[in-house]
Scaffold this motif. Sequence first.
Motif, PDB file in Angstrom:
ATOM      1  N   PHE A 106       0.670  -1.046  -0.108  1.00  0.00           N
ATOM      2  CA  PHE A 106       0.023  -0.302   0.044  1.00  0.00           C
ATOM      3  C   PHE A 106       0.902   1.319   0.051  1.00  0.00           C
ATOM      4  N   PRO A 107       0.886   2.198  -0.650  1.00  0.00           N
ATOM      5  CA  PRO A 107       1.458   3.638  -0.816  1.00  0.00           C
ATOM      6  C   PRO A 107       1.569   4.238   0.526  1.00  0.00           C
ATOM      7  N   ARG A 127      -1.285  -0.193  -8.951  1.00  0.00           N
ATOM      8  CA  ARG A 127      -2.646  -0.668  -9.439  1.00  0.00           C
ATOM      9  C   ARG A 127      -3.513   0.284  -8.668  1.00  0.00           C
ATOM     10  N   ALA A 128      -4.307   1.095  -9.447  1.00  0.00           N
ATOM     11  CA  ALA A 128      -5.281   2.098  -8.886  1.00  0.00           C
ATOM     12  C   ALA A 128      -6.640   1.254  -8.304  1.00  0.00           C
ATOM     13  N   TRP A 142     -11.304   1.841  -1.077  1.00  0.00           N
ATOM     14  CA  TRP A 142     -10.720   1.409  -2.196  1.00  0.00           C
ATOM     15  C   TRP A 142      -9.278   1.826  -2.121  1.00  0.00           C
ATOM     16  N   ARG A 143      -8.384   0.590  -1.995  1.00  0.00           N
ATOM     17  CA  ARG A 143      -6.932   0.863  -1.910  1.00  0.00           C
ATOM     18  C   ARG A 143      -6.199   0.656  -3.203  1.00  0.00           C
ATOM     19  N   ASP A 144      -4.919   1.529  -3.624  1.00  0.00           N
ATOM     20  CA  ASP A 144      -4.102   1.493  -4.375  1.00  0.00           C
ATOM     21  C   ASP A 144      -3.051   0.545  -3.944  1.00  0.00           C
ATOM     22  N   VAL A 145      -2.302  -0.141  -4.911  1.00  0.00           N
ATOM     23  CA  VAL A 145      -1.174  -0.848  -4.528  1.00  0.00           C
ATOM     24  C   VAL A 145      -0.048  -0.619  -5.425  1.00  0.00           C
ATOM     25  N   THR A 146       1.286  -0.252  -4.652  1.00  0.00           N
ATOM     26  CA  THR A 146       2.455  -0.097  -5.347  1.00  0.00           C
ATOM     27  C   THR A 146       3.113  -1.502  -5.573  1.00  0.00           C
ATOM     28  N   MET A 147       3.374  -1.707  -7.105  1.00  0.00           N
ATOM     29  CA  MET A 147       3.986  -2.764  -7.144  1.00  0.00           C
ATOM     30  C   MET A 147       5.527  -2.700  -7.393  1.00  0.00           C
ATOM     31  N   MET A 148       6.147  -3.585  -6.856  1.00  0.00           N
ATOM     32  CA  MET A 148       7.692  -3.580  -6.724  1.00  0.00           C
ATOM     33  C   MET A 148       8.283  -4.636  -7.124  1.00  0.00           C
ATOM     34  N   GLU A 149       9.635  -4.631  -7.647  1.00  0.00           N
ATOM     35  CA  GLU A 149      10.085  -5.622  -8.385  1.00  0.00           C
ATOM     36  C   GLU A 149      11.596  -5.867  -8.079  1.00  0.00           C
ATOM     37  N   ARG A 150      12.175  -6.842  -8.012  1.00  0.00           N
ATOM     38  CA  ARG A 150      13.767  -7.077  -7.966  1.00  0.00           C
ATOM     39  C   ARG A 150      14.301  -8.067  -8.802  1.00  0.00           C
ATOM     40  N   ARG A 151      14.956  -7.765  -9.860  1.00  0.00           N
ATOM     41  CA  ARG A 151      15.499  -8.951 -10.701  1.00  0.00           C
ATOM     42  C   ARG A 151      16.881  -9.153  -9.977  1.00  0.00           C
ATOM     43  N   SER A 152      17.278 -10.788  -9.989  1.00  0.00           N
ATOM     44  CA  SER A 152      18.259 -11.216  -9.659  1.00  0.00           C
ATOM     45  C   SER A 152      19.561 -10.775 -10.683  1.00  0.00           C
TER      46      SER A 152
END
Length: 157
Positions: A106-107, A127-128, A142-152
């Motif tokens: 969540f932001p 994702r709004a 309603w909740r937004d969700v911050t998508m985070m990613e880490r590539r090895s």
Amino acid sequence: MDAMEITAIHAEGLATGHASFRAEPIGWKDFHDGHPLALVAEDRGIVVGWAALAPTSPRDTYAGVGEVSTYVGAQAVGRGLGRSLLSRLITDSEAQGWWTLVAQIFPENRASIALHRACGFDIVGTRARLGRMTHGPMTGQWRDVTMMERRSAVAGR
């Protein structure tokens, strides 16, 4: 067994309204069966934090892509345990061949976003209004969700 402490720490996070869409804390069976990689931090033999990795999909295409969860008990916040747990989870996951780690945050949970950034995760988008809360102080919103990613840099090459 660490089941009661893991559930209690998860319940603390859920009570904030900024940790998850889940209404109930995770039980031991779901935790154990759903996370092929999990770590705990202990203080004098008591679990004060945990981090775990769950596959994002059962499809072969996504083998090696996992979603991370990191929770630190209120009594242990601010001691660097979240970073230690997540850093170790990353190292252990790479050794097992996980090549992409994702986090959905969540932001409003700025501490979690900062933790993931410090551990090499990038924000890939928001994702709004992804879902509506059914519990806690944010019920009905309603909740937004911050998508985070880490590539090895080492696994999946």
